[in-house]
Design an enzyme around this catalytic site. Structure first.
Site, PDB file in Angstrom:
ATOM      1  N   TYR A 196       8.782  28.219  -1.964  1.00 54.00           N
ATOM      2  CA  TYR A 196      10.246  28.110  -1.972  1.00 54.00           C
ATOM      3  C   TYR A 196      10.779  27.773  -0.582  1.00 54.00           C
ATOM      4  O   TYR A 196      11.501  26.781  -0.394  1.00 54.00           O
ATOM      5  CB  TYR A 196      10.814  29.437  -2.471  1.00 54.00           C
ATOM      6  CG  TYR A 196      12.300  29.492  -2.698  1.00 54.00           C
ATOM      7  CD1 TYR A 196      12.868  29.000  -3.865  1.00 54.00           C
ATOM      8  CD2 TYR A 196      13.136  30.080  -1.756  1.00 54.00           C
ATOM      9  CE1 TYR A 196      14.223  29.090  -4.097  1.00 54.00           C
ATOM     10  CE2 TYR A 196      14.505  30.171  -1.976  1.00 54.00           C
ATOM     11  CZ  TYR A 196      15.034  29.684  -3.146  1.00 54.00           C
ATOM     12  OH  TYR A 196      16.388  29.779  -3.361  1.00 54.00           O
TER      13      TYR A 196
ATOM     14  N   VAL B 232      16.629  22.755  -3.978  1.00 58.71           N
ATOM     15  CA  VAL B 232      15.444  23.502  -4.390  1.00 58.71           C
ATOM     16  C   VAL B 232      15.704  24.244  -5.708  1.00 58.71           C
ATOM     17  O   VAL B 232      14.839  24.307  -6.579  1.00 58.71           O
ATOM     18  CB  VAL B 232      15.041  24.515  -3.294  1.00 58.71           C
ATOM     19  CG1 VAL B 232      13.806  25.310  -3.708  1.00 58.71           C
ATOM     20  CG2 VAL B 232      14.786  23.796  -1.972  1.00 58.71           C
ATOM     21  N   GLU B 233      16.905  24.788  -5.844  1.00 61.96           N
ATOM     22  CA  GLU B 233      17.240  25.602  -7.014  1.00 61.96           C
ATOM     23  C   GLU B 233      17.441  24.772  -8.277  1.00 61.96           C
ATOM     24  O   GLU B 233      16.975  25.150  -9.355  1.00 61.96           O
ATOM     25  CB  GLU B 233      18.509  26.416  -6.734  1.00 61.96           C
ATOM     26  CG  GLU B 233      18.327  27.557  -5.760  1.00 61.96           C
ATOM     27  CD  GLU B 233      17.555  28.720  -6.364  1.00 61.96           C
ATOM     28  OE1 GLU B 233      17.459  28.800  -7.602  1.00 61.96           O
ATOM     29  OE2 GLU B 233      17.030  29.543  -5.598  1.00 61.96           O
ATOM     30  N   SER B 234      18.167  23.668  -8.177  1.00 66.78           N
ATOM     31  CA  SER B 234      18.604  22.960  -9.388  1.00 66.78           C
ATOM     32  C   SER B 234      18.605  21.443  -9.267  1.00 66.78           C
ATOM     33  O   SER B 234      19.032  20.769 -10.198  1.00 66.78           O
ATOM     34  CB  SER B 234      20.035  23.400  -9.742  1.00 66.78           C
ATOM     35  OG  SER B 234      20.924  23.050  -8.681  1.00 66.78           O
TER      36      SER B 234
END
Length: 566
Positions: free
Chosen positions: A271, A165-167
């Site tokens: 998120y 999800v982040e990167s």
């Protein structure tokens, strides 16, 4: 004095003082922060999958975008390394040692939650199996280690999927919100958790250090929210203060305070659903018509202590691997060598670790970086010499036992230098930046040297482009400092791009960065009109969606010419 008059006096004072009301946020405990961390996320990879790009085209996506044009072949090899790190093991071996079974056994989040946001994410993932293949291939270098660390802390195994999800498991990911690495730490939060950031090294991209910091952060957030992992995840993205405020509003309105009931920033609202949708896919891929690439339940790398600074090209030769592999496992190193101050360690593929240790033991510390003898000439300074040889003044002082930065003509200096030509270090920060700046875009290309007093806003306005564009073209974020002498590339929309601000009004402008608290009845248009700025600029400075309403109490950053302010 009326409230309106008091607000005006307060804001005017901030304008005249040239300071930002919001600057103090950078120093606060991130557990209490009310700032959304804008992550690089997986949008680039999603767009690649949606556009149907084949593997060849996909190699030029975000990771390799920042590599010099002449290094295209090396960049493609690096992309191959990232997206295809493992050969498929025999079926019997997969059945015997499967990381997916281990991951599933540690799942704790409620995957049965009936929510439209989860369904939307799930539908996208299920209809794009190529995306799952790609993130698994990228993450296979790091996932075993991250899951190990998650289990040691007793945290939900879903947290091991958070870098998707982040990167999108891109270790070089850098967002316009200044977040870096697999776990997307912004500078202030990284500093709070002990992640050092220097010319040589950015620990926000360090696989070991950043994973430890991210899990520590998540642990503390879980404790703050009574063990609720969804609230902890929301706070990781938008700050504990944001989540606490949303919960307080719901309590005051006699509404539930679970994650799904809270009014949170848009990015945060999506998120947690992203992570739950991914976990559902990994928990039961067959139900969604997805076949997970096999992944052994075995470490990909070992942590090897080097004891001193080491040239990364030499490290690759000693380990018997490509230098791209060294950078992909050690993405925190910005230059051609490990940092002089430490940590003195490298991540090396398991099968090469023993060979590397043996070769390292035979190499004296003095031979682990190359050295040049340099005779100081007229006009030289430690700053100019360090720039010419890709090092820093502090390193030159340390190596040459200098008590100050004073040097004299004819003095001999030892200078650490790369053992190979620049092309060998294809994933170093300078080579990645060179490729980003060389990429062809719309507009007239301008080479611009930053002057004292310049801001992104000044430069963008002069060339009729956005602040975010100028930052992105130069591998920066809008909040990064602009240092005099820095070279920028601008794809200008002006008719005479070669005339750069020599006779412009910029020198007379009195632009100040200020903080503004949204009041009841405010809109972007009203605020823009009040301070003589552009709606698009306000949205860019604050990562806002112009179609959404502002919330009373919301914090904004404005860059205002105080001559035109109210």
């Amino acid at each position: 004095m009326s409230v309106r008059r008091l607000s005006f006096v307060f804001l005017t004072g901030a304008l005249l003082s040239g300071c930002s009301i919001l600057d103090g946020q950078a120093q606060e405990n991130p557990l209490n922060s009310e700032k959304v961390t804008v992550a690089a996320g997986d949008d680039g990879l999603k767009q690649s999958v949606e556009s149907g790009k084949n593997a060849e085209a996909a190699r030029n996506e975000p990771l390799d975008e920042a590599i010099a044009p002449e290094l295209k072949a090396a960049a493609r090899n690096a992309r191959d390394k990232l997206d295809n790190p493992l050969q498929d093991p025999p079926e019997a071996e997969v059945a015997e040692k499967d990381l997916w079974a281990r991951l599933r056994s540690g799942f704790e989040l409620n995957h049965d939650v009936d929510n439209e946001r989860v369904r939307d994410q799930l539908n996208w993932y299920a209809s794009h199996p190529g995306y799952i293949d790609r993130v698994v291939e990228r993450g296979s270098r790091y996932l075993h280690y991250i899951l190990n660390q998650t289990e040691k802390r007793g945290l939900p195994a879903e947290y091991a999927l958070l870098p998707v999800v982040e990167s999108a498991f891109d270790p070089f990911a850098y967002s316009h919100g200044r977040a870096a690495g697999l776990w997307q730490f912004i500078p202030s939060t990284g500093k709070y958790f002990g992640l050092t950031q220097s010319w040589w090294h950015d620990e926000r991209r360090d696989v070991v250090s950043a994973t430890d910091a991210a899990l520590t952060y998540l642990e503390r957030l879980a404790n703050r929210f009574d063990g609720d992992p969804t609230l902890a995840l929301a706070a990781y993205n938008s700050g504990g203060g944001t989540v606490s405020s949303a919960m307080r509003r719901n309590r005051n309105s006699k509404r539930p305070t679970d994650f799904w009931s809270l009014q949170l920033p848009r990015e945060t609202r999506h998120y947690v659903p992203k992570l739950i949708a991914l976990a559902k896919i990994f928990d039961n891929p067959e139900a969604y018509g997805i076949e997970l690439p096999p992944l052994k339940d075995e470490p990909y790398f070992e942590i090897v202590e080097t004891g001193s600074q080491l040239d990364l090209a030499q490290a690759a030769e000693m380990a018997g691997v490509d230098i791209d592999e060294i950078y992909l496992l050690n993405p925190s190193y910005n230059r051609w060598a490990t940092t002089p101050e430490g940590p003195h360690r490298l991540l090396i593929p398991v099968e090469n670790a023993e060979t590397f240790r043996s070769m390292l033991a035979q190499m004296p510390a003095k031979n682990r970086v190359s050295w040049r003898n340099y005779v100081v000439k007229s006009g030289d300074s430690l700053n100019s010499i360090s720039r010419n040889f890709s090092t820093t003044p502090s390193v030159l002082q340390q190596v040459n036992n200098l008590n100050s930065d004073l040097i004299r003509i004819g003095q001999r200096l030892l200078i650490p230098s790369a053992s190979k030509a620049g092309a060998a270090y294809a994933l170093s920060a300078s080579q990645r930046l060179e490729r980003k700046q060389s990429r062809e875009r719309d507009g007239n290309k301008v080479q611009y040297t930053v002057r004292k007093g310049d801001t992104f806003w000044d430069i963008a306005r002069e060339h009729r482009v956005s602040v975010r564009q100028v930052a992105a073209w130069n591998g920066m974020a809008p909040g990064d400092p602009l240092m005099p002498g820095k070279n920028l590339v601008i794809w200008s929309k002006t008719s005479q791009p070669t005339v750069v601000a020599t006779n412009s009004t910029r020198g007379k402008a009195m632009v100040r960065k200020v903080g503004y608290r949204v009041r009841k009845g405010d809109s972007l248009a009203r605020i823009a009109s009040r301070f003589s700025v552009n709606v698009r600029d306000i949205a860019s400075w604050n990562d806002l969606n112009t179609s959404r309403y502002l919330q009373p109490g919301q914090s904004l950053v404005l860059y205002v010419d105080i001559r035109n302010s109210p």
